[in-house]
Each structure stands twice: as structure tokens, then as C-alpha cells.
Design an enzyme around this catalytic site. Structure first.
Site, PDB file in Angstrom:
ATOM      1  N   SER A 260      20.551   7.391  15.021  1.00 35.40           N
ATOM      2  CA  SER A 260      20.232   7.620  13.618  1.00 35.40           C
ATOM      3  C   SER A 260      18.836   8.204  13.530  1.00 35.40           C
ATOM      4  O   SER A 260      18.147   8.361  14.541  1.00 35.40           O
ATOM      5  CB  SER A 260      20.306   6.308  12.839  1.00 35.40           C
ATOM      6  OG  SER A 260      19.182   5.514  13.176  1.00 35.40           O
ATOM      7  N   LYS A 261      18.440   8.472  12.314  1.00 36.24           N
ATOM      8  CA  LYS A 261      17.127   9.081  12.048  1.00 36.24           C
ATOM      9  C   LYS A 261      15.989   8.344  12.762  1.00 36.24           C
ATOM     10  O   LYS A 261      15.003   8.949  13.167  1.00 36.24           O
ATOM     11  CB  LYS A 261      16.859   9.070  10.545  1.00 36.24           C
ATOM     12  CG  LYS A 261      17.485  10.225   9.828  1.00 36.24           C
ATOM     13  CD  LYS A 261      16.598  11.458   9.882  1.00 36.24           C
ATOM     14  CE  LYS A 261      17.376  12.754   9.822  1.00 36.24           C
ATOM     15  NZ  LYS A 261      17.339  13.560  11.022  1.00 36.24           N
ATOM     16  N   ARG A 262      16.170   7.014  12.871  1.00 36.18           N
ATOM     17  CA  ARG A 262      15.121   6.221  13.522  1.00 36.18           C
ATOM     18  C   ARG A 262      14.821   6.718  14.937  1.00 36.18           C
ATOM     19  O   ARG A 262      13.738   6.550  15.457  1.00 36.18           O
ATOM     20  CB  ARG A 262      15.578   4.754  13.642  1.00 36.18           C
ATOM     21  CG  ARG A 262      15.388   3.905  12.430  1.00 36.18           C
ATOM     22  CD  ARG A 262      15.805   2.486  12.719  1.00 36.18           C
ATOM     23  NE  ARG A 262      17.193   2.414  13.223  1.00 36.18           N
ATOM     24  CZ  ARG A 262      17.544   1.965  14.414  1.00 36.18           C
ATOM     25  NH1 ARG A 262      16.644   1.522  15.250  1.00 36.18           N
ATOM     26  NH2 ARG A 262      18.816   1.941  14.785  1.00 36.18           N
ATOM     27  N   GLY A 264      14.900   9.799  15.878  1.00 39.64           N
ATOM     28  CA  GLY A 264      14.402  11.182  15.888  1.00 39.64           C
ATOM     29  C   GLY A 264      15.493  12.114  15.411  1.00 39.64           C
ATOM     30  O   GLY A 264      16.309  11.742  14.573  1.00 39.64           O
ATOM     31  N   GLU A 270      18.231  20.535  13.732  1.00 35.28           N
ATOM     32  CA  GLU A 270      16.887  20.003  14.000  1.00 35.28           C
ATOM     33  C   GLU A 270      16.450  20.340  15.424  1.00 35.28           C
ATOM     34  O   GLU A 270      15.292  20.658  15.672  1.00 35.28           O
ATOM     35  CB  GLU A 270      16.859  18.484  13.805  1.00 35.28           C
ATOM     36  CG  GLU A 270      16.852  18.047  12.354  1.00 35.28           C
ATOM     37  CD  GLU A 270      17.043  16.549  12.229  1.00 35.28           C
ATOM     38  OE1 GLU A 270      16.052  15.867  11.974  1.00 35.28           O
ATOM     39  OE2 GLU A 270      18.174  16.063  12.430  1.00 35.28           O
TER      40      GLU A 270
END
Ligand code: GLU
Length: 498
Positions: A260-262, A264, A270
Site C-alpha cells: 500500500s501507499k505506506r 511507497g 509512479e
């Protein structure tokens, strides 16, 4: 797919355009692509956009762009067409409706008129009875078909449910990654294939399409493994051959949790924007859970496309390791020729950073090639070149000297003597001989002459000319900067030196 199935290999990647293409989806796409290529098969891209609230055209475009960037060319699908289109599920709603109605006509599916309240009451009653099965009690299965049709024609709301055969026994999923996985057919329920709002469920639409498109192997995330026995029921009802399945593991972060975003970056774009090379990214993801020989970290696209097989796909969760990705990316960058590195990496990066301006190159080709050869070994990500080249795009009097490096190297006794000796040696070189080897030859005798270590002589020069103590070889560093700027910067640093 049974072993006597001789159909040509056809695989599909079927993203739902409810968000960007994530690394897990990208790896699924890579495996499908590679499997098709390795088997001389067909790779189909299908857009599963039946969820109207979450699917957007914009997401579809983002996914198509990401697929293009990954270099995963599809043989049938959006933009390329094909014989089995349309390749958007929302354009296939009539096909699903007809298929469902055919199953009803053949007695393999039936209309269900139970209301949500009735279903809930029945579930509760089963729970109170202590029945281990709390699914649909097949209430409408016994309604006479003619009577059911009358109720439908009269406008009563209905869903369509598949009739799981009484005597079906266990449903075994033959999975290339997980082996045979057995499900109890009773647990499958007479599940809904068509909702009361006239839309098909995922398990139905997917199978109707996979059957119509002649899909032979289904390679997808193992979050879908539990859907597979239901899908097998649909294949059987449709009278279509069941494909071979390969459910690949999820990609997790280093802490073992869902990516997840946590952790990176999670989406392909991206990574693209962070400067990873498409080849390196595909290489890294391909080897996350598959290995031709257990040791390669670098595998060319050609090898991937010829050697990929489902035999060596691991069922263990894959762990995304950004350091390893960086390493692989660096390997690809280092393998580029200087000219390629200059054209494909250095110039675009310097332009993107606003240092170079398109069409107004500040230097000649030889200079950019020298810059490329100097920076390449020190570059892991494309964007690394910007910080390293910035000293070449800064006015002499605006060059910022890193404080730590200045204290460490200019603040040391002997720094001034080193800079003066360097200046005197370099002044003697003219513009025409201003190249790495001559610069190094001119500076080489200084440490011995001043009885100083090499670092004590060369680091002050670096700090004076680059602003920091890290740079390529001193000859290349100063050759790129040019004679005039080198001398001006040494002069400027002298008063700071001890
Ligand atoms: N649209 C589904 C998904 O993105 C496809 C699953 C499948 O491959 O069957 O999860």
C-alpha cells in the site's frame, strides 16, 4: 484445460478500470504476456468495466498507457481490435443477457424472486437451526419454469441463479501454481449470475467472455482462487471447456502486509515517473515469484518471452524489495552505451529538470558523451543524473558549497596549498588540451610534491568546483566543467581554504 486440449494458447489480462495499474496487476499482465509469447499464443487485453460506480474512462487510459510503457503489446483488445470484440465488458451486456437466458431455457439456471428481506430471514433461520450452510436455500429452484416466466413477464423483480447440479460432488480446481484445490459443491450455493438491475455478476461475465474468447489459461491473482469453483460451474453450464488456472501470489511489502501507499510507490506510473526503466521494471516484477533457474536477477525481455513457464511460479507471497529493484535498474542503465545513455537518460532528465532546453544544447556531442560516461556508473535511477550534473549548469558565483564538505576539506591545513598547486598546474594547460587524461596528468604529481595524501589534494578541488566531495574522476569532472570555470572556481574557493 485438460491435457488433450489442443486449442492454441490464448490468455487475457482483464483489469477493472477502477484505479491505476498497480504492481500486482502489472505482474499478472507480464506473466500473461510472457506466457502467450513463450507459447506462440495470443495475448488479449479486456477491460472489465462493469462496475459503473468505480470504472472510469480516465482509468482505462491510464492502464493502457501503463501497458504501453511496460512494453506489453496485446494482440487483441482496445486500440488493436480483434475477432472476439468488443473488448469492453460494458459493450457486451447483450451477450451476457443472452447467455443467461439460454441457461434458463436449458434448465441450467433459474429465475429467483426472493427479496433481500426474505433471503436475510432464511439465512437467520439457518443460523438458528445450527445449519452449517447458510447460503441460498434454493427456494425458487422448484418454481415451475412456465410460472416463473409468467412472473417475469408480469414485471416482478428477479435475479437469475445458476443451478449447481445436485450430484456435482467436489469441484476441483486444477491450478498450475497451487496444484489441485478442492471445493465442496454444496458450499457454492446457487449463486446469482444476473442481478435484479439487469447486470451480470463478475463470476458470470468473466466466464462468458473467457469462453467466447477461447481463453485456454487463466493467469490471475490468487485473490480470485475462491471464485474459481463458481466459475467452473458456469463453464460447465455453458458447455464450454474449462481453462487451466494459474493463481499467482499477492505482492506484499517488506513487512509482509499488503502493498500500500505506506510502502511507497504502488502504481506503474509512479515507477515510470520516478525514472525506472521499463525493461528493468518488467525484469524485476517477472522474477518476483518466477525464476527460470533460481539465480538470475537480470533477464532480458527476449528470454522472458521465450522461457516463461507456469512450472516455476512460486505460490508464496512475493515481497517487493525496492533496493533490489534499484539494483536491477542500475544494471540496465550501466549496460547502455554512452551515446544511448546520453540521448535516452541524460538529456531528457536535464530537460525535465529545466537545466537543458530542448533544441538549444549548450555543448557538443562529445561533451554529452563524456558526461554520460562519467555519470553512468554512478547512476541507479535516471533522475540521479540531475543532481550530479547540476554543477555544470550553475554560474560560478552561484555555486553552493556543501557546508560539511567545505569544513572537512577546505578547512583542513594544506587545502590552500593544494588548490594553489592545482591552479598553477591547470593554468599551464590550454583549452585544446583540456581533456580528462591531460588534466589528470597535470594534477598527478601534486600529492607527492606537497607530501600530502591524494584525498587531501583532490577533495578540495572537487569541493571548489562541484560544491560537494562526491563526483566522478577528477579529470572528467574538470574536463566537463571547462578550463575557464575550473580556474574561476578554484580562485573563488581559495579564501575559504586553510
Ligand atoms: N477484472 C478482474 C480483476 O481485475 C479480473 C479477474 C480475472 O482475471 O478474472 O480482478
Amino acid at each position: 484445460m485438460s491435457s488433450n486440449d489442443t486449442r492454441p494458447v490464448r490468455v487475457r489480462f482483464a483489469p477493472s478500470p477502477t484505479g491505476k495499474l498497480h504492481v500486482g496487476g502489472a505482474r499478472t499482465a507480464i506473466y500473461n504476456w510472457a506466457f502467450a509469447r513463450a507459447n506462440g499464443g495470443t495475448f488479449i487485453l479486456r477491460i472489465d468495466d462493469t462496475d459503473p460506480t468505480r470504472s472510469t474512462e480516465e482509468n482505462t487510459q491510464v492502464i493502457l498507457r501503463a501497458m504501453r510503457w511496460l512494453g506489453l503489446d496485446w494482440d487483441e483488445g482496445p486500440e488493436v481490435g480483434g475477432d472476439c470484440g468488443p473488448y469492453w465488458q460494458t459493450e457486451r451486456l447483450d451477450i451476457y443477457r443472452e447467455a443467461a437466458q439460454r441457461l434458463v431455457a436449458e434448465g441450467k439456471a433459474y429465475y429467483c424472486f426472493c427479496t433481500p428481506d426474505e433471503l436475510e430471514a432464511s439465512r437467520k433461520a439457518a443460523a438458528e437451526r445450527g445449519d452449517s450452510f447458510q447460503g441460498y436455500q434454493r427456494t425458487c429452484r422448484s418454481i415451475d419454469p412456465a410460472e416463473a416466466q409468467r412472473r417475469v413477464d408480469a414485471g416482478e423483480p428477479y435475479t437469475i441463479r445458476i443451478k449447481v447440479p445436485e450430484d456435482r460432488g467436489d469441484v476441483i480446481v486444477h491450478d498450475a501454481v497451487h496444484g489441485d484445490v478442492t471445493f465442496n459443491a454444496r458450499e457454492l450455493d446457487d449463486f446469482i449470475i444476473f442481478r435484479s438491475d439487469g447486470t451480470p455478476t463478475y463470476n458470470f461475465a468473466t466466464v462468458v467472455d473467457d469462453a467466447a474468447m477461447g481463453i485456454t489459461h487463466i493467469i490471475r491473482g490468487d485473490d480470485h482462487l475462491s471464485n474459481t469453483p463458481r466459475q467452473i460451474m458456469v463453464y460447465e453450464a455453458l458447455g464450454a471447456p474449462t481453462p487451466l488456472f494459474a493463481h499467482i501470489s499477492m505482492i506484499l511489502g517488506a513487512d509482509g502486509k499488503k502493498l500500500s501507499k505506506r510502502h511507497g510507490a504502488t502504481s506503474v506510473e509512479e515507477y515510470r515517473d520516478a525514472g525506472y526503466l521499463s525493461d528493468a521494471f518488467v525484469n524485476y516484477l517477472a522474477l518476483l515469484g518466477w525464476a527460470p533457474d533460481g539465480e538470475s536477477t537480470v533477464i532480458s525481455r527476449e528470454r522472458l518471452a521465450s522461457e516463461f513457464s507456469l512450472d516455476h511460479v512460486s505460490k508464496n507471497p512475493a515481497i517487493m524489495d525496492p533496493k533490489k529493484l534499484d539494483f536491477v535498474n542500475g544494471e540496465y542503465l550501466h549496460a547502455m552505451s554512452d551515446a544511448d545513455f546520453a540521448e535516452k537518460i541524460v538529456l531528457p532528465q536535464l530537460e525535465a529538470a529545466g537545466l537543458e532546453h530542448e533544441g538549444q544544447l549548450a555543448h557538443d556531442e562529445a561533451w554529452y558523451t563524456l558526461l554520460a560516461s562519467a555519470l553512468k556508473p554512478r547512476t541507479t535511477l535516471s533522475a540521479d543524473v540531475v543532481a550530479q550534473a547540476r554543477y555544470l549548469y550553475t554560474a560560478d558565483d552561484e555555486l553552493e558549497l556543501d557546508e560539511k564538505a567545505t569544513n572537512k576539506w577546505l578547512g583542513k591545513q594544506g587545502a590552500r596549498a593544494a588548490l594553489e598547486a592545482a591552479r598553477d598546474a591547470l593554468v599551464a594547460l590550454d583549452d585544446a588540451s583540456w581533456e580528462p587524461a591531460a588534466i589528470e596528468a597535470a594534477l598527478d604529481p601534486i600529492p607527492e610534491r606537497l607530501e600530502m595524501g591524494k584525498g587531501k589534494v583532490f577533495q578540495p578541488i572537487r569541493v571548489a568546483c562541484v560544491g560537494s566531495a562526491a563526483s566522478p574522476g577528477i579529470g572528467e569532472t574538470l574536463a566537463l566543467l571547462g578550463r575557464e570555470h575550473t580556474l574561476a572556481r578554484i580562485e573563488r574557493a581559495l579564501p575559504l581554504a586553510q
